[in-house]
Design a protein around this motif. Structure first.
Motif, mmCIF file in Angstrom:
data_model
loop_
_atom_site.group_PDB
_atom_site.id
_atom_site.type_symbol
_atom_site.label_atom_id
_atom_site.label_comp_id
_atom_site.label_asym_id
_atom_site.label_seq_id
_atom_site.Cartn_x
_atom_site.Cartn_y
_atom_site.Cartn_z
ATOM 1 N N VAL A 262 0.839 -1.201 0.000
ATOM 2 C CA VAL A 262 0.000 0.000 0.000
ATOM 3 C C VAL A 262 0.873 1.249 0.000
ATOM 4 C CG1 VAL A 262 -1.566 1.367 1.428
ATOM 5 C CG2 VAL A 262 -2.030 -1.056 1.058
ATOM 6 N N ASN A 263 1.851 1.273 0.867
ATOM 7 C CA ASN A 263 2.752 2.426 0.966
ATOM 8 C C ASN A 263 3.427 2.685 -0.375
ATOM 9 O OD1 ASN A 263 5.287 3.361 3.465
ATOM 10 N ND2 ASN A 263 4.714 4.360 1.563
ATOM 11 N N TYR A 264 3.957 1.632 -0.991
ATOM 12 C CA TYR A 264 4.685 1.812 -2.246
ATOM 13 C C TYR A 264 3.763 2.243 -3.385
ATOM 14 C CZ TYR A 264 7.682 1.108 -6.210
ATOM 15 O OH TYR A 264 8.395 1.324 -7.359
ATOM 16 N N LEU A 265 2.603 1.585 -3.508
ATOM 17 C CA LEU A 265 1.692 1.934 -4.604
ATOM 18 C C LEU A 265 1.214 3.378 -4.509
ATOM 19 C CD1 LEU A 265 -0.487 -1.303 -4.890
ATOM 20 C CD2 LEU A 265 1.309 -0.536 -6.445
ATOM 21 N N MET A 266 1.031 3.882 -3.301
ATOM 22 C CA MET A 266 0.595 5.266 -3.132
ATOM 23 C C MET A 266 1.635 6.259 -3.670
ATOM 24 S SD MET A 266 -2.467 5.700 -1.899
ATOM 25 C CE MET A 266 -2.429 7.374 -1.238
ATOM 26 N N LEU A 267 2.871 5.834 -3.773
ATOM 27 C CA LEU A 267 3.935 6.728 -4.239
ATOM 28 C C LEU A 267 4.141 6.665 -5.746
ATOM 29 C CD1 LEU A 267 6.588 6.138 -1.426
ATOM 30 C CD2 LEU A 267 4.839 7.916 -1.567
ATOM 31 N N LEU A 268 3.320 5.887 -6.445
ATOM 32 C CA LEU A 268 3.430 5.807 -7.904
ATOM 33 C C LEU A 268 2.646 6.956 -8.530
ATOM 34 C CD1 LEU A 268 3.148 1.958 -8.550
ATOM 35 C CD2 LEU A 268 5.200 3.381 -8.446
ATOM 36 N N GLY A 269 3.255 8.104 -8.552
ATOM 37 C CA GLY A 269 2.634 9.290 -9.129
ATOM 38 C C GLY A 269 2.274 10.350 -8.122
ATOM 39 N N ASP A 275 10.068 14.780 1.241
ATOM 40 C CA ASP A 275 10.910 13.613 0.943
ATOM 41 C C ASP A 275 10.584 12.402 1.811
ATOM 42 O OD1 ASP A 275 12.333 14.950 -1.066
ATOM 43 O OD2 ASP A 275 13.670 15.855 0.412
ATOM 44 N N ARG A 276 9.390 12.349 2.351
ATOM 45 C CA ARG A 276 8.982 11.193 3.149
ATOM 46 C C ARG A 276 8.495 10.076 2.229
ATOM 47 N NH1 ARG A 276 4.685 13.978 6.957
ATOM 48 N NH2 ARG A 276 4.358 15.102 4.999
ATOM 49 N N GLU A 277 8.862 8.856 2.576
ATOM 50 C CA GLU A 277 8.427 7.715 1.774
ATOM 51 C C GLU A 277 7.812 6.613 2.635
ATOM 52 O OE1 GLU A 277 10.864 7.589 -2.332
ATOM 53 O OE2 GLU A 277 11.891 6.638 -0.625
ATOM 54 N N ILE A 278 8.513 6.145 3.642
ATOM 55 C CA ILE A 278 7.970 5.096 4.493
ATOM 56 C C ILE A 278 6.961 5.719 5.446
ATOM 57 C CG2 ILE A 278 8.487 3.304 6.179
ATOM 58 C CD1 ILE A 278 9.668 2.652 3.528
ATOM 59 N N MET A 279 5.689 5.484 5.153
ATOM 60 C CA MET A 279 4.610 6.067 5.954
ATOM 61 C C MET A 279 3.434 5.108 6.008
ATOM 62 S SD MET A 279 4.351 10.039 4.701
ATOM 63 C CE MET A 279 3.060 10.389 5.903
ATOM 64 N N PRO A 286 -4.726 11.088 4.889
ATOM 65 C CA PRO A 286 -5.214 12.467 5.040
ATOM 66 C C PRO A 286 -4.459 13.474 4.174
ATOM 67 C CG PRO A 286 -4.836 11.441 7.184
ATOM 68 C CD PRO A 286 -4.193 10.568 6.163
ATOM 69 N N LEU A 287 -3.231 13.121 3.766
ATOM 70 C CA LEU A 287 -2.414 14.043 2.982
ATOM 71 C C LEU A 287 -2.696 13.966 1.489
ATOM 72 C CD1 LEU A 287 1.043 13.476 4.735
ATOM 73 C CD2 LEU A 287 -0.517 15.398 5.074
ATOM 74 N N PHE A 288 -3.366 12.913 1.057
ATOM 75 C CA PHE A 288 -3.551 12.690 -0.370
ATOM 76 C C PHE A 288 -4.421 13.769 -1.004
ATOM 77 C CE2 PHE A 288 -6.031 10.891 -3.903
ATOM 78 C CZ PHE A 288 -4.987 10.603 -4.763
ATOM 79 N N ASN A 309 9.571 -3.361 1.704
ATOM 80 C CA ASN A 309 9.026 -4.512 2.417
ATOM 81 C C ASN A 309 9.966 -4.959 3.534
ATOM 82 O OD1 ASN A 309 6.587 -6.290 2.091
ATOM 83 N ND2 ASN A 309 8.173 -7.861 2.238
ATOM 84 N N GLY A 310 11.278 -4.920 3.250
ATOM 85 C CA GLY A 310 12.238 -5.270 4.284
ATOM 86 C C GLY A 310 12.147 -4.343 5.482
ATOM 87 N N GLU A 311 11.928 -3.069 5.223
ATOM 88 C CA GLU A 311 11.778 -2.104 6.319
ATOM 89 C C GLU A 311 10.549 -2.445 7.168
ATOM 90 O OE1 GLU A 311 13.534 0.542 7.302
ATOM 91 O OE2 GLU A 311 15.084 0.464 5.763
ATOM 92 N N TYR A 312 9.459 -2.772 6.504
ATOM 93 C CA TYR A 312 8.240 -3.102 7.242
ATOM 94 C C TYR A 312 8.394 -4.402 8.023
ATOM 95 C CZ TYR A 312 5.155 0.629 5.645
ATOM 96 O OH TYR A 312 4.557 1.851 5.438
ATOM 97 N N ILE A 313 9.088 -5.382 7.454
ATOM 98 C CA ILE A 313 9.309 -6.645 8.161
ATOM 99 C C ILE A 313 10.129 -6.404 9.423
ATOM 100 C CG2 ILE A 313 10.609 -8.812 8.059
ATOM 101 C CD1 ILE A 313 9.587 -9.186 5.222
ATOM 102 N N ARG A 314 11.180 -5.606 9.309
ATOM 103 C CA ARG A 314 12.046 -5.357 10.464
ATOM 104 C C ARG A 314 11.324 -4.569 11.555
ATOM 105 N NH1 ARG A 314 15.641 -5.435 6.191
ATOM 106 N NH2 ARG A 314 15.449 -3.222 5.683
#
Length: 482
Positions: A262-269, A275-279, A286-288, A309-314
């Protein structure tokens, strides 16, 4: 003034696996709908293509959306509705457009149209506009495109887009048997469901002037249009199911976490800024803003998704990590019988594995040596670690040290014993432990070796070292005999 409730829709056709591009569209619609207490995202299954639709694809769509966090347990969700249920309304609307003079019947075949035109690419020539034909066999219903001027589409992402009427043929809205085409059914459904915002892929932009003309012919204000940028691969070519891994289910089966996807797909466009990405979704949603979506193509970078995904797993808690891994460790997916799986052993090794896997499916090759009777045979690892002579000598030295009943069976003493065995052969620890690792785990890389030996136990470690020695001696004998 009371704010008009936002009503978005996600309208897939159940003709295949769930595309990541469709998932991105669904999430953008979902984010907008959730920004109002009365906001709704309608799931509409466009199932009028009976030849290609299958019930399992519909079920797959619903499951995939639920995995992403979109489903009937949320008050902002509505559906699923099925386009086929609206067939009577589609036909009624087509009839009303004919009766108002906004559509007319045409009996021209494609061959007849091409014969009348010097350039077949120009499309239909309006031959039947004023013939006054009524409904009948072989007569399709065409929409009468206004003469002169353009249709202007105000797109929240692409701005003002003009489509000259001269370039839009009088298009068919219903076949000769009365069944509607997509362009009409789509508009009728949006009208009936009170859709206020249409957020979809840019491939639908070419349909939009026709749909807007239909809205206007029905004397209704069109919805807010927003066409999302195309998603491309490394070669900057549009993602294709024939060439690229595009099925959301494939990523789910490999062990990607829903929250990471979900996090990654939201950043496609789109980007939340700063510069925030992992959210997490709770912060992104609410920011969209639709107006902040970039019109340029969006690169689907699987390597970046994997890193996400590795970040979320950890970030998972220890117990949750164990639970998330369970589908790969038990049941039909596991390469061992359930009776061979020891949860206590896995819980002990889980923290070591959690920092090393990028997708949950990687847990199996990291821990399989603990639950299989014999380690997986990996010829590349064997050939790399078991050098002629040295491999056998190191295993013999390790075997002698490990068999010593005075050796405490714990990670640190096992490390010291391996180091001592290697030193007796002039090997540093890095070289000394490689044959032991391959003999015991089957691979040259994996979890920390000495913690793994401790969990596996003295008896099983000695049995595997002994089996590896037998294999090495057999190889040496075969080589000697030429």
């Amino acid at each position: 003034m009371t704010e008009t409730p936002i009503r978005t829709r996600f309208a897939p056709s159940p003709t295949g696996m769930f595309h990541v591009g469709g998932a991105r569209s669904a999430l953008f619609n979902w984010a907008l709908a959730q920004q109002q207490a009365e906001g709704r995202m309608v799931l509409r299954i466009e199932d009028t293509d009976a030849a290609r639709n299958r019930p399992e694809w519909t079920e797959g769509i619903i499951r995939a959306l639920a995995w992403l966090g979109i489903g009937a347990d949320d008050p902002h969700f509505e559906g699923p509705h099925f386009q086929s249920e609206q067939a009577d309304q589609h036909r009624e609307t087509a009839r009303s457009l004919y009766e108002s003079g906004r559509a007319y019947y045409c009996d021209c075949t494609r061959e007849q149209v091409q014969e009348r035109r010097d350039n077949p690419n120009l499309g239909y020539d309006g031959f039947c506009r004023d013939r006054g034909l009524e409904a009948g066999p072989g007569r399709a219903l065409r929409f009468r495109v206004p003469e002169g001027g353009p249709t202007v589409v105000d797109d929240r992402i692409r701005g003002r887009v003009e489509f000259e009427h001269a370039a839009i043929e009088d298009f068919v809205i219903a076949r000769a048997d009365g069944s509607p085409l997509f362009v009409l059914a789509n508009v009728v459904d949006d009208v009936e469901m009170g859709i206020t915002h249409v957020i979809r892929g840019e491939e639908h932009l070419s349909n939009t002037p026709k749909q807007q003309l239909l809205w206007e012919a029905l004397e209704l204000a069109p919805p807010v249009w927003a066409h999302l940028p195309v998603i491309v691969n490394e070669q900057r070519k549009k993602l294709s199911k024939r060439r690229d891994k595009v099925a959301l289910e494939s990523y789910q089966e490999e062990g990607y976490l829903a929250e990471a996807m979900v996090n990654y797909l939201m950043l496609l466009g789109w980007a939340p800024g700063d510069d925030r990405e992992i959210m997490p979704w709770s912060q992104m949603q609410p920011l969209f803003r639709v107006a902040d979506v970039n019109s340029s193509s969006a690169f689907f970078d699987e390597k970046k998704l994997r890193a996400f995904n590795g970040e979320y797993i950890r970030a998972l808690g220890a117990d949750e990590f164990v639970e998330r891994c369970r589908p790969w460790l038990t049941g039909e997916a596991a390469p061992w019988d359930d009776a061979a799986f020891d949860e206590d052993v896995f819980r002990a090794v889980a923290p070591l594995a959690q920092s090393r896997v990028a997708v949950l499916g990687e847990i199996v090759p990291n821990v399989d040596f603990l639950f299989l009777d014999t380690p997986v045979e990996d010829d590349r690892s064997w050939n790399k670690a078991m050098k002629p002579g040295v491999g056998r000598e190191m295993l013999e030295a390790a075997q002698a040290r490990f068999a010593d009943p005075g050796l405490a069976w714990a990670a640190e003493p096992l490390k010291a014993a391996t180091e001592e065995a290697g030193a007796s052969l002039g090997l540093k620890l890095g070289k000394a432990q490689a044959p032991v690792r391959v003999a015991v785990t089957g691979r040259t890389v994996g979890l920390p070796l000495f913690e793994s030996l401790e969990l596996l136990g003295r008896e099983r470690v000695l049995a595997r070292v002994g089996a590896a020695l037998e294999r090495l001696r057999a190889q040496e004998k075969e080589t000697a005999q030429g």
